[in-house]
Design an enzyme around this catalytic site. Sequence first.
Site, PDB file in Angstrom:
ATOM      1  N   SER A 229     -10.115 -25.062  61.814  1.00 14.60           N
ATOM      2  CA  SER A 229     -11.326 -25.511  61.138  1.00 14.60           C
ATOM      3  C   SER A 229     -12.283 -24.328  60.955  1.00 14.60           C
ATOM      4  O   SER A 229     -11.887 -23.311  60.408  1.00 14.60           O
ATOM      5  CB  SER A 229     -11.958 -26.668  61.916  1.00 14.60           C
ATOM      6  OG  SER A 229     -12.908 -27.345  61.149  1.00 14.60           O
ATOM      7  N   GLU A 363      -6.265 -34.172  55.578  1.00 16.06           N
ATOM      8  CA  GLU A 363      -7.320 -33.377  56.215  1.00 16.06           C
ATOM      9  C   GLU A 363      -8.721 -33.912  55.949  1.00 16.06           C
ATOM     10  O   GLU A 363      -9.592 -33.882  56.809  1.00 16.06           O
ATOM     11  CB  GLU A 363      -7.220 -31.946  55.693  1.00 16.06           C
ATOM     12  CG  GLU A 363      -8.006 -30.924  56.463  1.00 16.06           C
ATOM     13  CD  GLU A 363      -7.183 -30.245  57.540  1.00 16.06           C
ATOM     14  OE1 GLU A 363      -7.509 -30.432  58.725  1.00 16.06           O
ATOM     15  OE2 GLU A 363      -6.234 -29.529  57.206  1.00 16.06           O
TER      16      GLU A 363
END
Length: 607
Positions: A229, A363
């Site tokens: 991330s 995602e």
Amino acid sequence: MAARLVASGIALLLVFVAVYFQEPLNDFLDPRPTVVDSTRDITYIGSRSFANIEHFQNIFYAEEPTGKRRFAPPVPIQHARGSIIDATQSGAWCPQGTGDILPFTSRIINISENCLSLRIARPKGIEKDAKLPVVVWLHGGGHALGSGSDTLYEPDGLVEQASADRMPLIYVAINYRLGLFGFATSKTLIERKETNAGLRDQRAALNWVRENIEAFGGDPDRVTAIGQSVGSSDIGLQLLAFGGAEGAPFQQAIMMSAGPGVNFNSQPDMVTSNTATIANQVSCVKDGDDQSLKTLECLREVPFEALTNLSVAASRAARPPFGEGFFYPTIDNDFLQDRPSQLMRTGKFAKGIPIIASWVANEGAWYVPPSTSTDEEALGSFGLWLSNLSEDTKRKLLELYPLEDFDHMVRPDYDGPISPQYYRAAQMSRDIWFTCTALEFTWRYVRNGPGKPSQVRLYEFNETMYTPVFRAMGVPMWRVAHLSDIPYLFNNKHLGRGTENSERHLALAQDFSRTIIEFVSSICIGESDSALGSWRPAYAGATAEQEWFDEISIQLFGGPHSSETVTISKYGEMSAKTAAEKAIYWEKLFNRCEFICGEQMREEAWV
């Protein structure tokens, strides 16, 4: 009989000792692991897990960033000669909101400004001169929360697997400043080169690894940075740091779920305003100038608890639920000298670093309200972050993601009354924040650098252990959501709180972690393509004349099509033969990412 009674008594005594004096007995039978840095005359005392992994925790790489050091670049720590470091317990997390985040992550209870520490894990019995490859983990959390000590990142399974495969490694996880403390920005901070403190922390930690890891049996010239991330996008920013003039503090990189592309506006204006808001709330604005040195000096004297509470509250109110995208890396004409997309296009980055970049199948799912059911709501799902998109750009996005493409994803019996608009918005978010940023960064890295195309690989992860958890949370529509590949990377065999640990998932975890271990161990993948077997480079046929790629290879892990490498062409959809090829073509990566990463959207998003 008497002998048997004596033996039984001795056995009971040993059980008593084991139960009530376990730690002293363990120390007597198997002393705590110790590392002696003879160069600096420092001794580290660690602990050992049941998996025979040695842990050294709460090792500080920088001085406590308080007082005049608050917001400033980290000051490398200098221990006195003869120091004995107690590294048996985890330390404080950097200032952030406390409490629970997700069922499978740690409860945040211990925060402090004195948090610039790292943890090290290694196999038992490693000699000082072992020269093992090193993994350095940069956690995610939107620059708002997280720690290298989160239970989600427990390294035992990864370290144990590496040893079993005869490719042992050293694992390091770092803490870095978050939120206001890590990314406060003002005119004065920019002038004093005291911005992007969180990024500077990461670099200081990586420098500590380079200078100290040899004492733990690691090789400072074989370091692979792995981030997920924002930890991933920060790895990209480390490659872009100082316009690439200072190189990279690692030799390889794995960027899981994101690159420094269109995910955040890099202009400092918004973060400057957010910093000024907090300064006003604590009555630190002096002489009516919220950008002055006096205002900064006042902020450095406010108790950290007050700054934490106010900045976390403001962040979460503006960017619910976790406060991501309120304080974040910005252009400061020093660490970050221009927009990331411009730096990539002009070749201003550290070159020659082998890279794996990735995303997971769904995602963007948890960034979209499940109630999304209209075009306006689909576009609004990322409107908080991309507030300056023109009507023309919004129209183009809707055209690139036609609603009928997502009708087949609706599962009313399982997910409830979810509109295909939800899945449409989730795919847009996935591509904007994660997939297209990974493609943009790696493509520019290949095209504008002297490195070989064989140095870049991509994967898409299509499996999750969290399905039962998401169902219990009432969000089964998340599917293979953000964070899904993490427990497979760490080869976590006992992830708790409702996660699925079936043989199928454990086998995939072993396979995936083994693949990553092979990459970490090879360190010279550009010269040894055999290290990853059949995993093809992403842009094997790329040429310097191409503005955008027209062929791409992606390694799939898990899901209905199992694990395989898929190569697709911009013009080859009609020739797709396998189900995996058809699934990748369905994502329409060529056209969608070319627009998302194109000049029009980049200019409006200021990335």
